[in-house]
Motif scaffolding. Structure first.
Motif, PDB file in Angstrom:
ATOM      1  N   ALA A  16      80.063  -1.019 -67.491  1.00 26.38           N
ATOM      2  CA  ALA A  16      79.518  -1.155 -68.846  1.00 26.38           C
ATOM      3  C   ALA A  16      79.194  -2.621 -69.136  1.00 26.38           C
ATOM      4  O   ALA A  16      78.214  -2.938 -69.814  1.00 26.38           O
ATOM      5  N   GLU A  17      79.993  -3.526 -68.600  1.00 26.56           N
ATOM      6  CA  GLU A  17      79.760  -4.968 -68.768  1.00 26.56           C
ATOM      7  C   GLU A  17      78.408  -5.383 -68.172  1.00 26.56           C
ATOM      8  O   GLU A  17      77.659  -6.151 -68.778  1.00 26.56           O
ATOM      9  N   GLU A  18      78.087  -4.852 -66.999  1.00 21.29           N
ATOM     10  CA  GLU A  18      76.810  -5.183 -66.360  1.00 21.29           C
ATOM     11  C   GLU A  18      75.628  -4.639 -67.161  1.00 21.29           C
ATOM     12  O   GLU A  18      74.597  -5.294 -67.269  1.00 21.29           O
ATOM     13  N   ILE A  19      75.788  -3.450 -67.717  1.00 24.01           N
ATOM     14  CA  ILE A  19      74.720  -2.882 -68.550  1.00 24.01           C
ATOM     15  C   ILE A  19      74.528  -3.756 -69.790  1.00 24.01           C
ATOM     16  O   ILE A  19      73.408  -4.084 -70.161  1.00 24.01           O
ATOM     17  N   GLY A  20      75.625  -4.149 -70.418  1.00 32.13           N
ATOM     18  CA  GLY A  20      75.553  -5.022 -71.591  1.00 32.13           C
ATOM     19  C   GLY A  20      74.864  -6.336 -71.279  1.00 32.13           C
ATOM     20  O   GLY A  20      74.039  -6.826 -72.066  1.00 32.13           O
ATOM     21  N   SER A  21      75.154  -6.911 -70.116  1.00 34.48           N
ATOM     22  CA  SER A  21      74.522  -8.168 -69.707  1.00 34.48           C
ATOM     23  C   SER A  21      73.026  -7.989 -69.514  1.00 34.48           C
ATOM     24  O   SER A  21      72.227  -8.838 -69.918  1.00 34.48           O
ATOM     25  N   GLN A  22      72.632  -6.883 -68.916  1.00 31.74           N
ATOM     26  CA  GLN A  22      71.213  -6.629 -68.664  1.00 31.74           C
ATOM     27  C   GLN A  22      70.448  -6.443 -69.980  1.00 31.74           C
ATOM     28  O   GLN A  22      69.340  -6.952 -70.132  1.00 31.74           O
ATOM     29  N   VAL A  23      71.063  -5.745 -70.921  1.00 32.32           N
ATOM     30  CA  VAL A  23      70.437  -5.545 -72.227  1.00 32.32           C
ATOM     31  C   VAL A  23      70.336  -6.889 -72.963  1.00 32.32           C
ATOM     32  O   VAL A  23      69.306  -7.205 -73.561  1.00 32.32           O
ATOM     33  N   ALA A  24      71.393  -7.702 -72.891  1.00 33.20           N
ATOM     34  CA  ALA A  24      71.375  -9.023 -73.526  1.00 33.20           C
ATOM     35  C   ALA A  24      70.273  -9.895 -72.928  1.00 33.20           C
ATOM     36  O   ALA A  24      69.595 -10.634 -73.642  1.00 33.20           O
ATOM     37  N   LEU A  25      70.066  -9.788 -71.628  1.00 30.51           N
ATOM     38  CA  LEU A  25      68.977 -10.521 -70.971  1.00 30.51           C
ATOM     39  C   LEU A  25      67.629 -10.095 -71.540  1.00 30.51           C
ATOM     40  O   LEU A  25      66.781 -10.928 -71.851  1.00 30.51           O
ATOM     41  N   GLU A  26      67.454  -8.798 -71.691  1.00 34.47           N
ATOM     42  CA  GLU A  26      66.188  -8.260 -72.190  1.00 34.47           C
ATOM     43  C   GLU A  26      65.887  -8.751 -73.603  1.00 34.47           C
ATOM     44  O   GLU A  26      64.751  -9.019 -73.943  1.00 34.47           O
ATOM     45  N   TYR A  27      66.928  -8.888 -74.412  1.00 36.68           N
ATOM     46  CA  TYR A  27      66.748  -9.321 -75.793  1.00 36.68           C
ATOM     47  C   TYR A  27      66.828 -10.844 -75.963  1.00 36.68           C
ATOM     48  O   TYR A  27      66.827 -11.336 -77.089  1.00 36.68           O
ATOM     49  N   GLY A  28      66.905 -11.581 -74.860  1.00 35.01           N
ATOM     50  CA  GLY A  28      66.930 -13.037 -74.935  1.00 35.01           C
ATOM     51  C   GLY A  28      68.253 -13.613 -75.405  1.00 35.01           C
ATOM     52  O   GLY A  28      68.331 -14.782 -75.773  1.00 35.01           O
ATOM     53  N   GLN A  29      69.304 -12.817 -75.379  1.00 37.49           N
ATOM     54  CA  GLN A  29      70.621 -13.284 -75.811  1.00 37.49           C
ATOM     55  C   GLN A  29      71.427 -13.852 -74.654  1.00 37.49           C
ATOM     56  O   GLN A  29      72.493 -14.423 -74.860  1.00 37.49           O
ATOM     57  N   ALA A  30      70.924 -13.675 -73.446  1.00 40.55           N
ATOM     58  CA  ALA A  30      71.621 -14.152 -72.252  1.00 40.55           C
ATOM     59  C   ALA A  30      70.605 -14.774 -71.305  1.00 40.55           C
ATOM     60  O   ALA A  30      69.394 -14.650 -71.500  1.00 40.55           O
ATOM     61  N   MET A  31      71.130 -15.456 -70.292  1.00 38.60           N
ATOM     62  CA  MET A  31      70.261 -16.059 -69.282  1.00 38.60           C
ATOM     63  C   MET A  31      70.894 -15.876 -67.912  1.00 38.60           C
ATOM     64  O   MET A  31      72.093 -15.642 -67.796  1.00 38.60           O
ATOM     65  N   THR A  32      70.060 -15.974 -66.890  1.00 38.63           N
ATOM     66  CA  THR A  32      70.533 -15.900 -65.521  1.00 38.63           C
ATOM     67  C   THR A  32      70.601 -17.310 -64.961  1.00 38.63           C
ATOM     68  O   THR A  32      69.632 -18.064 -65.027  1.00 38.63           O
ATOM     69  N   VAL A  33      71.766 -17.657 -64.433  1.00 42.05           N
ATOM     70  CA  VAL A  33      71.936 -18.940 -63.757  1.00 42.05           C
ATOM     71  C   VAL A  33      72.143 -18.600 -62.285  1.00 42.05           C
ATOM     72  O   VAL A  33      73.012 -17.801 -61.938  1.00 42.05           O
ATOM     73  N   ARG A  34      71.329 -19.188 -61.440  1.00 42.70           N
ATOM     74  CA  ARG A  34      71.450 -18.931 -59.996  1.00 42.70           C
ATOM     75  C   ARG A  34      72.425 -19.948 -59.416  1.00 42.70           C
ATOM     76  O   ARG A  34      72.217 -21.150 -59.533  1.00 42.70           O
ATOM     77  N   VAL A  35      73.486 -19.440 -58.802  1.00 34.74           N
ATOM     78  CA  VAL A  35      74.512 -20.300 -58.218  1.00 34.74           C
ATOM     79  C   VAL A  35      74.313 -20.308 -56.710  1.00 34.74           C
ATOM     80  O   VAL A  35      74.412 -19.274 -56.058  1.00 34.74           O
ATOM     81  N   CYS A  36      74.003 -21.478 -56.172  1.00 34.08           N
ATOM     82  CA  CYS A  36      73.753 -21.639 -54.744  1.00 34.08           C
ATOM     83  C   CYS A  36      75.065 -22.000 -54.052  1.00 34.08           C
ATOM     84  O   CYS A  36      75.653 -23.047 -54.324  1.00 34.08           O
ATOM     85  N   LYS A  37      75.518 -21.112 -53.181  1.00 34.77           N
ATOM     86  CA  LYS A  37      76.776 -21.334 -52.459  1.00 34.77           C
ATOM     87  C   LYS A  37      76.542 -22.261 -51.277  1.00 34.77           C
ATOM     88  O   LYS A  37      75.409 -22.498 -50.863  1.00 34.77           O
ATOM     89  N   ALA A  38      77.634 -22.764 -50.715  1.00 39.44           N
ATOM     90  CA  ALA A  38      77.569 -23.697 -49.592  1.00 39.44           C
ATOM     91  C   ALA A  38      76.901 -23.079 -48.361  1.00 39.44           C
ATOM     92  O   ALA A  38      76.293 -23.787 -47.566  1.00 39.44           O
ATOM     93  N   ASP A  39      76.990 -21.751 -48.210  1.00 38.45           N
ATOM     94  CA  ASP A  39      76.380 -21.088 -47.051  1.00 38.45           C
ATOM     95  C   ASP A  39      74.891 -20.787 -47.260  1.00 38.45           C
ATOM     96  O   ASP A  39      74.257 -20.160 -46.423  1.00 38.45           O
ATOM     97  N   GLY A  40      74.337 -21.227 -48.397  1.00 37.89           N
ATOM     98  CA  GLY A  40      72.913 -21.035 -48.659  1.00 37.89           C
ATOM     99  C   GLY A  40      72.585 -19.807 -49.481  1.00 37.89           C
ATOM    100  O   GLY A  40      71.473 -19.661 -49.971  1.00 37.89           O
ATOM    101  N   GLU A  41      73.550 -18.912 -49.659  1.00 37.49           N
ATOM    102  CA  GLU A  41      73.322 -17.710 -50.462  1.00 37.49           C
ATOM    103  C   GLU A  41      73.221 -18.099 -51.943  1.00 37.49           C
ATOM    104  O   GLU A  41      73.942 -18.972 -52.419  1.00 37.49           O
ATOM    105  N   THR A  42      72.307 -17.446 -52.657  1.00 40.25           N
ATOM    106  CA  THR A  42      72.166 -17.679 -54.089  1.00 40.25           C
ATOM    107  C   THR A  42      72.635 -16.441 -54.840  1.00 40.25           C
ATOM    108  O   THR A  42      72.196 -15.330 -54.554  1.00 40.25           O
ATOM    109  N   VAL A  43      73.539 -16.654 -55.792  1.00 39.13           N
ATOM    110  CA  VAL A  43      74.135 -15.568 -56.567  1.00 39.13           C
ATOM    111  C   VAL A  43      73.623 -15.649 -58.004  1.00 39.13           C
ATOM    112  O   VAL A  43      73.851 -16.653 -58.677  1.00 39.13           O
TER     113      VAL A  43
END
Length: 150
Positions: free
Chosen positions: A45-72
């Motif tokens: 339910a938390e992930e659904i809430g985050s996705q809805v908040a993103l759609e309404y401009g209430q949240a943002m996505t921050v890409r976190v680049c790990k030491a192994d090159g993967e971006t989360v």
């Protein structure tokens, strides 16, 4: 003498497993929506809430680049602090590990003692400071940088 209370009809009781099954079925129907279709099948339910908040401009996505090159991709509210970003990253990694059946425990104390999060070469040193104070906006990338020994 008090009047007798009317007899209540017994509520239908469901076992925990049955409630969980109904909840998962409802979530599965929700993620068929085009807005939510990129969420994993075992969505929370938390992930659904985050996705809805993103759609309404209430949240943002921050890409976190790990030491192994993967971006989360990590979703946080618009006025999130560095600490809230760290907590969201931890939650994201824990959910992913649980779904993949990988390592179930990471020492986050060790991680934060060993690594800094940085943005444009600046350490995100103050956990109380807002991300926007560092200039971080939607879809910006922060990186893990290993701390130097003293």
């Amino acid at each position: 003498m008090a009047a007798a209370e009317p007899a209540e009809e017994p509520a239908e009781e469901l076992a925990h497993a049955e409630v969980l099954e109904l909840f998962q079925a409802a979530l599965a129907r929700l993620v068929q929506d085009p807005l939510l279709c990129d969420l994993p099948p075992q969505v929370t339910a938390e992930e659904i809430g985050s996705q809805v908040a993103l759609e309404y401009g209430q949240a943002m996505t921050v890409r976190v680049c790990k030491a192994d090159g993967e971006t989360v991709p990590v979703v946080v509210v618009q006025n999130a602090s560095v600490l809230e970003l760290k907590k969201a990253l931890r939650r994201h990694i824990q959910l992913r590990q649980a779904r993949q059946g990988g390592v179930q425990h990471l020492s986050w104390r060790y991680i934060w003692r060993t690594y800094h999060l940085t943005y444009n070469g600046e350490k995100l040193a103050d956990d109380r400071k807002k991300l926007r104070e560092y200039g971080i906006r939607n879809r910006d990338e922060v990186s893990f940088i290993k701390k130097l020994r003293k």
